[in-house]
Design a protein around this motif. Structure first.
Motif, mmCIF file in Angstrom:
data_model
loop_
_atom_site.group_PDB
_atom_site.id
_atom_site.type_symbol
_atom_site.label_atom_id
_atom_site.label_comp_id
_atom_site.label_asym_id
_atom_site.label_seq_id
_atom_site.Cartn_x
_atom_site.Cartn_y
_atom_site.Cartn_z
ATOM 1 N N ARG A 174 0.816 -1.215 0.000
ATOM 2 C CA ARG A 174 0.000 0.000 0.000
ATOM 3 C C ARG A 174 0.847 1.261 0.000
ATOM 4 O O ARG A 174 0.356 2.343 -0.309
ATOM 5 N N GLY A 175 2.120 1.142 0.401
ATOM 6 C CA GLY A 175 3.032 2.275 0.337
ATOM 7 C C GLY A 175 2.844 3.320 1.408
ATOM 8 O O GLY A 175 3.292 4.459 1.264
ATOM 9 N N PHE A 176 2.193 2.956 2.516
ATOM 10 C CA PHE A 176 1.983 3.912 3.599
ATOM 11 C C PHE A 176 3.185 4.008 4.540
ATOM 12 O O PHE A 176 3.348 4.995 5.246
ATOM 13 N N SER A 177 3.991 2.958 4.586
ATOM 14 C CA SER A 177 5.005 2.856 5.625
ATOM 15 C C SER A 177 6.425 2.820 5.071
ATOM 16 O O SER A 177 6.684 2.210 4.032
ATOM 17 N N TYR A 178 7.331 3.450 5.814
ATOM 18 C CA TYR A 178 8.753 3.402 5.477
ATOM 19 C C TYR A 178 9.383 2.084 5.930
ATOM 20 O O TYR A 178 10.543 1.818 5.658
ATOM 21 N N ARG A 179 8.603 1.236 6.608
ATOM 22 C CA ARG A 179 9.138 -0.044 7.091
ATOM 23 C C ARG A 179 9.235 -1.094 5.990
ATOM 24 O O ARG A 179 9.857 -2.127 6.172
ATOM 25 N N PHE A 180 8.558 -0.840 4.857
ATOM 26 C CA PHE A 180 8.573 -1.801 3.756
ATOM 27 C C PHE A 180 9.025 -1.103 2.478
ATOM 28 O O PHE A 180 8.722 0.073 2.258
ATOM 29 N N ASP A 181 9.713 -1.842 1.611
ATOM 30 C CA ASP A 181 10.081 -1.313 0.303
ATOM 31 C C ASP A 181 8.918 -1.570 -0.644
ATOM 32 O O ASP A 181 8.600 -2.726 -0.953
ATOM 33 N N ALA A 182 8.259 -0.509 -1.077
ATOM 34 C CA ALA A 182 7.051 -0.643 -1.893
ATOM 35 C C ALA A 182 6.885 0.588 -2.762
ATOM 36 O O ALA A 182 7.536 1.619 -2.534
ATOM 37 N N PRO A 183 6.014 0.529 -3.761
ATOM 38 C CA PRO A 183 5.738 1.723 -4.567
ATOM 39 C C PRO A 183 5.160 2.835 -3.702
ATOM 40 O O PRO A 183 4.400 2.576 -2.758
ATOM 41 N N LEU A 184 5.484 4.064 -4.021
ATOM 42 C CA LEU A 184 4.959 5.224 -3.302
ATOM 43 C C LEU A 184 3.507 5.449 -3.725
ATOM 44 O O LEU A 184 3.246 6.111 -4.725
ATOM 45 N N ASP A 185 2.582 4.905 -2.951
ATOM 46 C CA ASP A 185 1.170 4.987 -3.318
ATOM 47 C C ASP A 185 0.400 5.839 -2.303
ATOM 48 O O ASP A 185 0.101 6.983 -2.532
ATOM 49 N N MET A 186 0.040 5.241 -1.171
ATOM 50 C CA MET A 186 -0.632 5.901 -0.051
ATOM 51 C C MET A 186 -2.085 6.271 -0.313
ATOM 52 O O MET A 186 -2.675 7.028 0.464
ATOM 53 N N ARG A 187 -2.703 5.756 -1.355
ATOM 54 C CA ARG A 187 -4.120 6.049 -1.599
ATOM 55 C C ARG A 187 -4.995 5.176 -0.692
ATOM 56 O O ARG A 187 -4.869 3.957 -0.696
ATOM 57 N N MET A 188 -5.873 5.795 0.068
ATOM 58 C CA MET A 188 -6.848 5.030 0.838
ATOM 59 C C MET A 188 -7.929 4.476 -0.086
ATOM 60 O O MET A 188 -8.443 3.381 0.132
ATOM 61 N N ASP A 189 -8.292 5.256 -1.089
ATOM 62 C CA ASP A 189 -9.259 4.813 -2.093
ATOM 63 C C ASP A 189 -8.503 4.640 -3.399
ATOM 64 O O ASP A 189 -8.079 5.616 -4.020
ATOM 65 N N THR A 190 -8.323 3.392 -3.829
ATOM 66 C CA THR A 190 -7.507 3.125 -5.024
ATOM 67 C C THR A 190 -8.183 3.574 -6.313
ATOM 68 O O THR A 190 -7.576 3.500 -7.382
ATOM 69 N N ARG A 191 -9.415 4.074 -6.229
ATOM 70 C CA ARG A 191 -10.070 4.609 -7.419
ATOM 71 C C ARG A 191 -9.534 5.983 -7.793
ATOM 72 O O ARG A 191 -9.684 6.420 -8.930
ATOM 73 N N GLN A 192 -8.945 6.685 -6.828
ATOM 74 C CA GLN A 192 -8.412 8.004 -7.154
ATOM 75 C C GLN A 192 -7.092 7.860 -7.887
ATOM 76 O O GLN A 192 -6.415 6.844 -7.810
ATOM 77 N N THR A 193 -6.709 8.918 -8.624
ATOM 78 C CA THR A 193 -5.508 8.833 -9.458
ATOM 79 C C THR A 193 -4.259 9.367 -8.764
ATOM 80 O O THR A 193 -3.161 8.859 -8.985
ATOM 81 N N LEU A 194 -4.383 10.385 -7.929
ATOM 82 C CA LEU A 194 -3.213 11.001 -7.286
ATOM 83 C C LEU A 194 -2.564 10.037 -6.305
ATOM 84 O O LEU A 194 -3.224 9.478 -5.433
ATOM 85 N N THR A 195 -1.247 9.857 -6.429
ATOM 86 C CA THR A 195 -0.479 9.012 -5.510
ATOM 87 C C THR A 195 0.627 9.837 -4.859
ATOM 88 O O THR A 195 0.911 10.966 -5.277
ATOM 89 N N ALA A 196 1.275 9.245 -3.872
ATOM 90 C CA ALA A 196 2.410 9.922 -3.233
ATOM 91 C C ALA A 196 3.540 10.134 -4.227
ATOM 92 O O ALA A 196 4.245 11.146 -4.166
ATOM 93 N N ALA A 197 3.729 9.199 -5.151
ATOM 94 C CA ALA A 197 4.777 9.353 -6.175
ATOM 95 C C ALA A 197 4.526 10.581 -7.037
ATOM 96 O O ALA A 197 5.473 11.282 -7.427
ATOM 97 N N ASP A 198 3.256 10.853 -7.348
ATOM 98 C CA ASP A 198 2.929 12.044 -8.138
ATOM 99 C C ASP A 198 3.362 13.311 -7.408
ATOM 100 O O ASP A 198 3.943 14.221 -7.995
ATOM 101 N N ILE A 199 3.069 13.367 -6.119
ATOM 102 C CA ILE A 199 3.428 14.551 -5.338
ATOM 103 C C ILE A 199 4.942 14.701 -5.250
ATOM 104 O O ILE A 199 5.497 15.779 -5.495
#
Length: 312
Positions: free
Chosen positions: A115-140
């Motif tokens: 889900r990309g919420f935590s620095y404890r895991f290596d994952a894509p920078l996502d952080m969307r609570m609702d995956t229907r939205q387009t904006l992600t942490a990587a975009d920011i």
């Protein structure tokens, strides 16, 4: 279906605050692990009704299984709680007895690395609570200006090294996109002076919190949701809100104070001319916090604060 284990914070205090009763109508704006929902349904048995909101489909699917015994008494809404007034109205679920919010990210969202919420895991920078939205942490991280990144880190994360962190991010993304949680965490750590990161929580904690809030517009959604929730409450109905950091708590505190405020005329006016009357009363003058035992058993509850208001 993924597991959705979540320890509910201030369970009894929050549910009891909305005075559950047989035949009552309640809204849980943050379904999550369904702990509060399950207790509400139990305490409003046999005929109490519940409308439960969540942006996360995995939370809803888990809750449908967990709450099978209450089938016919609960409706699930896959939507941001900022739409509470519209969604409740569309389902003729207004004039409710109680509304509750348990804000922040559920434990599974932190613990599911992808889900990309935590620095404890290596994952894509996502952080969307609702995956229907387009904006992600990587975009920011990769598209926002240095000034806007610094503002987000400072305003939403209260990060005092927001400017050097933003500067290093912009410099690094000129070489290649920053698209993983571990890369961002390493950049944040590198931008913070060594003495400042020798103690306390992980140096990236505040930046990750800020990005999560920005991606999901959490504070804007909260302000709208509080207004909508008060709108659907009936007189005598109660709203209970659990917050986990100062930005959320400040919004809830000020919203509740405004609803409970009476005359706003200058003190030297002999009679009231504003006509402003309280719309609610504060049930909790000071926030309710977890007991020492709850904090010991669930350290994530440490910063929780519960505020309650009653509509007049």
């Amino acid at each position: 279906m993924q597991t959705f284990e979540h320890t509910t914070v201030l369970l009894e205090e929050t549910v009891d605050a909305v005075l559950p009763r047989d035949g009552g109508r309640y809204i849980d704006c943050t379904l999550g692990g369904a702990g509060h929902s399950e207790r509400l349904l139990n305490k409003s048995a046999p005929s109490g009704l519940l409308l439960a909101f969540d942006q996360d489909t995995s939370a809803i699917e888990h809750a449908k299984q967990k709450l099978q015994a209450y089938e016919g008494r609960v409706q699930f809404v896959h939507a941001n709680f900022r739409h509470i007034a519209e969604e409740a109205s569309a389902r003729k679920f207004t004039d409710v007895d109680g509304v509750l919010f348990d804000l922040g990210v559920s434990s599974p969202q932190f613990d599911e690395g992808e889900r990309g919420f935590s620095y404890r895991f290596d994952a894509p920078l996502d952080m969307r609570m609702d995956t229907r939205q387009t904006l992600t942490a990587a975009d920011i991280v990769n598209k926002y200006s240095e000034a806007e990144l610094a503002r987000i880190f400072f305003q939403y994360g209260e990060e005092k090294f927001s400017r050097p962190i933003a500067r290093l991010i912009v410099r690094r993304r000129e070489e290649r996109p920053i698209d993983s949680t571990s890369e961002l965490a390493d950049l944040v750590k590198a931008a913070i002076p060594a003495p400042a990161r020798r103690s306390g929580p992980h140096p990236a904690r505040r930046v990750f919190q800020a990005l999560r809030i920005a991606v999901n517009d959490e504070l804007g959604a909260l302000e709208e949701a509080l207004q909508g929730a008060f709108q659907v409450l009936k007189p005598g109905g109660r709203m209970a809100v659990i917050t986990f950091h100062s930005l959320e708590d400040r919004i809830v505190k000020h919203a509740f104070q405004a609803l409970a405020q009476g005359c706003i005329c200058p003190p030297d006016f002999p009679v009231c001319r504003c006509g402003n009357v309280p719309k609610a009363k504060l049930v909790t003058r000071k926030p309710v916090v977890p007991s020492a035992q709850e904090v010991e058993e669930n350290p994530r509850s440490r910063s929780a604060k519960l505020r309650v208001i009653e509509k007049l």
